[in-house]
Design a protein around this motif. Structure first.
Motif, PDB file in Angstrom:
ATOM      1  N   ASP A 318       0.835  -1.213   0.000  1.00  0.00           N
ATOM      2  CA  ASP A 318       0.000   0.000   0.000  1.00  0.00           C
ATOM      3  C   ASP A 318       0.862   1.253   0.000  1.00  0.00           C
ATOM      4  O   ASP A 318       0.573   2.224  -0.719  1.00  0.00           O
ATOM      5  CB  ASP A 318      -0.916   0.000   1.226  1.00  0.00           C
ATOM      6  CG  ASP A 318      -1.967  -1.095   1.183  1.00  0.00           C
ATOM      7  OD1 ASP A 318      -2.234  -1.636   0.083  1.00  0.00           O
ATOM      8  OD2 ASP A 318      -2.525  -1.419   2.253  1.00  0.00           O
ATOM      9  N   TYR A 319       1.907   1.250   0.807  1.00  0.00           N
ATOM     10  CA  TYR A 319       2.771   2.427   0.915  1.00  0.00           C
ATOM     11  C   TYR A 319       3.452   2.728  -0.414  1.00  0.00           C
ATOM     12  O   TYR A 319       3.482   3.887  -0.865  1.00  0.00           O
ATOM     13  CB  TYR A 319       3.815   2.191   2.004  1.00  0.00           C
ATOM     14  CG  TYR A 319       4.717   3.372   2.258  1.00  0.00           C
ATOM     15  CD1 TYR A 319       4.310   4.420   3.079  1.00  0.00           C
ATOM     16  CD2 TYR A 319       5.978   3.446   1.674  1.00  0.00           C
ATOM     17  CE1 TYR A 319       5.143   5.508   3.322  1.00  0.00           C
ATOM     18  CE2 TYR A 319       6.826   4.529   1.910  1.00  0.00           C
ATOM     19  CZ  TYR A 319       6.395   5.553   2.729  1.00  0.00           C
ATOM     20  OH  TYR A 319       7.220   6.632   2.962  1.00  0.00           O
ATOM     21  N   LEU A 320       3.988   1.706  -1.058  1.00  0.00           N
ATOM     22  CA  LEU A 320       4.668   1.922  -2.333  1.00  0.00           C
ATOM     23  C   LEU A 320       3.701   2.435  -3.400  1.00  0.00           C
ATOM     24  O   LEU A 320       4.031   3.354  -4.156  1.00  0.00           O
ATOM     25  CB  LEU A 320       5.334   0.631  -2.797  1.00  0.00           C
ATOM     26  CG  LEU A 320       6.524   0.137  -1.961  1.00  0.00           C
ATOM     27  CD1 LEU A 320       7.007  -1.209  -2.470  1.00  0.00           C
ATOM     28  CD2 LEU A 320       7.661   1.149  -1.971  1.00  0.00           C
ATOM     29  N   ARG A 321       2.506   1.839  -3.453  1.00  0.00           N
ATOM     30  CA  ARG A 321       1.522   2.299  -4.449  1.00  0.00           C
ATOM     31  C   ARG A 321       1.130   3.754  -4.202  1.00  0.00           C
ATOM     32  O   ARG A 321       0.947   4.533  -5.143  1.00  0.00           O
ATOM     33  CB  ARG A 321       0.282   1.407  -4.409  1.00  0.00           C
ATOM     34  CG  ARG A 321       0.511  -0.002  -4.947  1.00  0.00           C
ATOM     35  CD  ARG A 321      -0.810  -0.721  -5.150  1.00  0.00           C
ATOM     36  NE  ARG A 321      -0.611  -2.133  -5.424  1.00  0.00           N
ATOM     37  CZ  ARG A 321      -0.720  -3.110  -4.523  1.00  0.00           C
ATOM     38  NH1 ARG A 321      -1.049  -2.809  -3.275  1.00  0.00           N
ATOM     39  NH2 ARG A 321      -0.522  -4.368  -4.850  1.00  0.00           N
ATOM     40  N   GLU A 322       0.999   4.124  -2.932  1.00  0.00           N
ATOM     41  CA  GLU A 322       0.648   5.502  -2.593  1.00  0.00           C
ATOM     42  C   GLU A 322       1.726   6.465  -3.072  1.00  0.00           C
ATOM     43  O   GLU A 322       1.436   7.530  -3.629  1.00  0.00           O
ATOM     44  CB  GLU A 322       0.477   5.630  -1.078  1.00  0.00           C
ATOM     45  CG  GLU A 322       0.133   7.038  -0.618  1.00  0.00           C
ATOM     46  CD  GLU A 322       0.055   7.154   0.895  1.00  0.00           C
ATOM     47  OE1 GLU A 322      -0.042   8.286   1.394  1.00  0.00           O
ATOM     48  OE2 GLU A 322       0.113   6.108   1.581  1.00  0.00           O
ATOM     49  N   GLN A 323       2.983   6.084  -2.871  1.00  0.00           N
ATOM     50  CA  GLN A 323       4.082   6.943  -3.332  1.00  0.00           C
ATOM     51  C   GLN A 323       4.107   7.037  -4.855  1.00  0.00           C
ATOM     52  O   GLN A 323       4.368   8.102  -5.411  1.00  0.00           O
ATOM     53  CB  GLN A 323       5.418   6.410  -2.813  1.00  0.00           C
ATOM     54  CG  GLN A 323       5.516   6.290  -1.301  1.00  0.00           C
ATOM     55  CD  GLN A 323       5.146   7.570  -0.574  1.00  0.00           C
ATOM     56  OE1 GLN A 323       5.556   8.668  -0.964  1.00  0.00           O
ATOM     57  NE2 GLN A 323       4.355   7.439   0.489  1.00  0.00           N
ATOM     58  N   VAL A 324       3.850   5.907  -5.538  1.00  0.00           N
ATOM     59  CA  VAL A 324       3.836   5.915  -7.008  1.00  0.00           C
ATOM     60  C   VAL A 324       2.706   6.796  -7.531  1.00  0.00           C
ATOM     61  O   VAL A 324       2.895   7.587  -8.473  1.00  0.00           O
ATOM     62  CB  VAL A 324       3.709   4.477  -7.557  1.00  0.00           C
ATOM     63  CG1 VAL A 324       3.443   4.499  -9.071  1.00  0.00           C
ATOM     64  CG2 VAL A 324       4.974   3.676  -7.261  1.00  0.00           C
ATOM     65  N   ARG A 325       1.517   6.681  -6.920  1.00  0.00           N
ATOM     66  CA  ARG A 325       0.388   7.533  -7.351  1.00  0.00           C
ATOM     67  C   ARG A 325       0.732   9.007  -7.162  1.00  0.00           C
ATOM     68  O   ARG A 325       0.468   9.840  -8.040  1.00  0.00           O
ATOM     69  CB  ARG A 325      -0.872   7.175  -6.568  1.00  0.00           C
ATOM     70  CG  ARG A 325      -1.549   5.888  -7.013  1.00  0.00           C
ATOM     71  CD  ARG A 325      -2.961   5.795  -6.461  1.00  0.00           C
ATOM     72  NE  ARG A 325      -2.970   5.755  -5.000  1.00  0.00           N
ATOM     73  CZ  ARG A 325      -2.930   4.633  -4.279  1.00  0.00           C
ATOM     74  NH1 ARG A 325      -2.856   3.461  -4.893  1.00  0.00           N
ATOM     75  NH2 ARG A 325      -2.952   4.676  -2.959  1.00  0.00           N
ATOM     76  N   GLY A 326       1.326   9.327  -6.028  1.00  0.00           N
ATOM     77  CA  GLY A 326       1.708  10.714  -5.776  1.00  0.00           C
ATOM     78  C   GLY A 326       2.763  11.198  -6.755  1.00  0.00           C
ATOM     79  O   GLY A 326       2.702  12.323  -7.253  1.00  0.00           O
ATOM     80  N   ARG A 327       3.722  10.336  -7.046  1.00  0.00           N
ATOM     81  CA  ARG A 327       4.765  10.691  -8.006  1.00  0.00           C
ATOM     82  C   ARG A 327       4.176  10.941  -9.380  1.00  0.00           C
ATOM     83  O   ARG A 327       4.518  11.917 -10.068  1.00  0.00           O
ATOM     84  CB  ARG A 327       5.794   9.559  -8.077  1.00  0.00           C
ATOM     85  CG  ARG A 327       6.992   9.845  -8.954  1.00  0.00           C
ATOM     86  CD  ARG A 327       7.508   8.585  -9.608  1.00  0.00           C
ATOM     87  NE  ARG A 327       6.491   7.962 -10.449  1.00  0.00           N
ATOM     88  CZ  ARG A 327       6.710   6.945 -11.256  1.00  0.00           C
ATOM     89  NH1 ARG A 327       7.903   6.416 -11.323  1.00  0.00           N
ATOM     90  NH2 ARG A 327       5.748   6.432 -11.989  1.00  0.00           N
ATOM     91  N   ASP A 328       3.266  10.041  -9.805  1.00  0.00           N
ATOM     92  CA  ASP A 328       2.657  10.193 -11.124  1.00  0.00           C
ATOM     93  C   ASP A 328       1.831  11.472 -11.209  1.00  0.00           C
ATOM     94  O   ASP A 328       1.831  12.161 -12.241  1.00  0.00           O
ATOM     95  CB  ASP A 328       1.765   8.983 -11.426  1.00  0.00           C
ATOM     96  CG  ASP A 328       2.575   7.716 -11.663  1.00  0.00           C
ATOM     97  OD1 ASP A 328       3.797   7.829 -11.856  1.00  0.00           O
ATOM     98  OD2 ASP A 328       1.980   6.621 -11.645  1.00  0.00           O
TER      99      ASP A 328
END
Length: 461
Positions: A318-328
């Protein structure tokens, strides 16, 4: 001359695994069992021609009906037998881990003691017994460990479900002497505090010792990305080489050249500690378990790295996906810009996170605990590595591992390559490693290749 005692005779139509030093005999490989052996008793293993191959202990309730302990006939597994084996184990560790007092002393089949694991934490030993044959030798094992190692105490952590497949109950508790719940040991000159009572498995994962040390070259050399470089500067103390930023000011932060690091599945924070030791600027230490994070905090404090570490209790996926969404989302807003922008940048971002790191470390627990779980595990490894490599700064490093022995090395590598394709990344392999020297492998035994560890440089296509 063969001993006159029960034996199992192997089928003619089978792979010659046992002759090639594989320590397991499966039910499906046995033609007949002679002599009505008791569960846990020693039996000889014969080939289809009646020739002696090995000796092992017998359990008809297990799919592994015989586990090999010797390639020459032996009478009993008594205290003298275990003393000789433990002395050989100690000699191996003294040779390859010179001066160390914390390591895996006994590694099951690889030390010709299937079903037995012993971890040494200085003068405290933690024992795990997972098979009936070894469980019946409990008293001899303890007596032999006391003779060879002279420990302060021996604690049992046989709280693993595999014991139930052997017809045994899970067990924990004091076996000998005195054992504090928390013990402190040194690894690569770092202080590690281990909870032997509530920590995962036997409390600590020694198998990554050399792998943790291998990240040292990744931790420095990042200052130039921030415009910082060593320059000759005149000071009151005279001419010195000091870090200077793009504005010409001397940088006082001592870790100016260090990497930013994310460690997922941190457990006791062992990679975090090594990252700090080798010069990391800032480390994010993440685990889903609050108990694990509290252990990591304690270890960070013991090594005086508190000012460079932040702790996160969260699910890594969940944490990694959240960071990826924010980055995108950040990337989308940045690229929009100007009068032709399609994104209203005045509105608050909907996604959280968006951070990236110079080094991302992924050391998850086993995703495939059975052969049937490999397909799902493959997807899990692909997903976690996909998200992880997306968060590595350009030219940074992905450090990734798998401890699933059902996941072959080639399968693990393929899952990473599939992730790289989906992420649009080019990976350059820097390191490919296995478990440390206190976890030897019997050649030809695929199950021994459980730990896969890799370091990749990550670049965009």
């Amino acid at each position: 001359m063969q001993l006159q005692r029960p034996y199992v005779q192997l089928k003619r139509a089978r792979k010659k695994r046992i002759e090639r030093s594989h320590p397991w005999v499966f039910q499906s490989e046995v033609e007949l069992v002679s002599g009505d052996p008791k569960s846990g008793a020693l039996v000889d293993v014969w080939n289809e021609k009646g020739k002696y191959i090995a000796t092992g202990y017998y359990n008809p309730e297990s799919q592994i009906i015989v586990r090999i302990v010797s390639y020459e006939p032996i009478d009993v597994m008594d205290t003298a037998f275990f003393v000789a084996r433990f002395e050989a184990c100690l000699e191996h560790r003294d040779r390859f881990l010179q001066g160390a007092k914390a390591y895996r002393l006994v590694y099951g089949e690889a030390d010709f003691l299937p079903g037995l694991v012993v971890d040494r934490f200085d003068d405290v030993l933690v024992v795990q017994i997972v098979t009936l044959g070894m469980d019946l030798c409990r008293d001899a094992i303890i007596e032999a460990l006391v003779q060879v190692m002279k420990p302060q105490g021996i604690y049992e952590r046989s709280d693993v479900p595999i014991r139930e497949k052997e017809g045994l109950e899970q067990r924990t508790g004091l076996l000998y002497g005195e054992c504090p719940r928390h013990v402190q040991v040194k690894e690569n000159d770092l202080i590690i505090e281990v909870d032997i009572v509530e920590g995962q498995k036997t409390g600590y994962f020694f198998d990554q010792r050399e792998n943790r040390a291998s990240i040292a070259p990744l931790m420095k050399g990042w200052g130039k990305r921030s415009g910082i470089a060593l320059q000759t500067v005149e000071t009151e103390e005279g001419t010195q080489q000091l870090p200077v930023n793009a504005n010409g000011k001397v940088v006082s932060f001592p870790w100016w050249d260090g990497a930013t690091v994310l460690e997922c599945f941190a457990h006791t924070g062992s990679f975090t500690l090594h990252a700090c030791k080798y010069g990391a600027k800032k480390v994010t230490c993440l685990d889903i378990s609050d108990h694990a994070i509290q252990s990591a905090k304690r270890n960070v404090e013991l090594n005086e790295f508190t000012d460079r570490v932040e702790f996160v209790v969260a699910d890594a996926f969940d944490y990694l996906r959240e960071q990826v969404r924010g980055r995108d989302e950040r990337s989308e807003r940045n690229e929009a810009g100007g009068a032709a922008k399609k994104v209203d940048t005045s509105k608050k971002m909907t996604a959280g996170g968006g951070r990236t790191w110079d080094v991302v470390i992924l050391d998850p627990p086993a995703f495939a605990k059975t052969r049937h779980a490999v397909e799902g595990a493959y997807r899990g490894y692909k997903d976690i590595n996909l998200q992880g490599m997306k968060l590595v700064n350009e030219g940074g490093y992905l450090v990734t591992a798998s401890c699933s022995f059902h996941m072959r090395p080639d399968q693990f590598m393929q899952s990473i390559l599939d992730a790289a394709q989906d992420a649009g990344k080019v990976l350059r392999l820097i390191e490919w490693r296995a478990a440390g020297k206190d976890h030897p492998q019997i050649a030809g035994v695929d199950e021994g290749h459980y730990l896969k560890f890799a370091i990749f440089e990550v670049r965009s296509k």
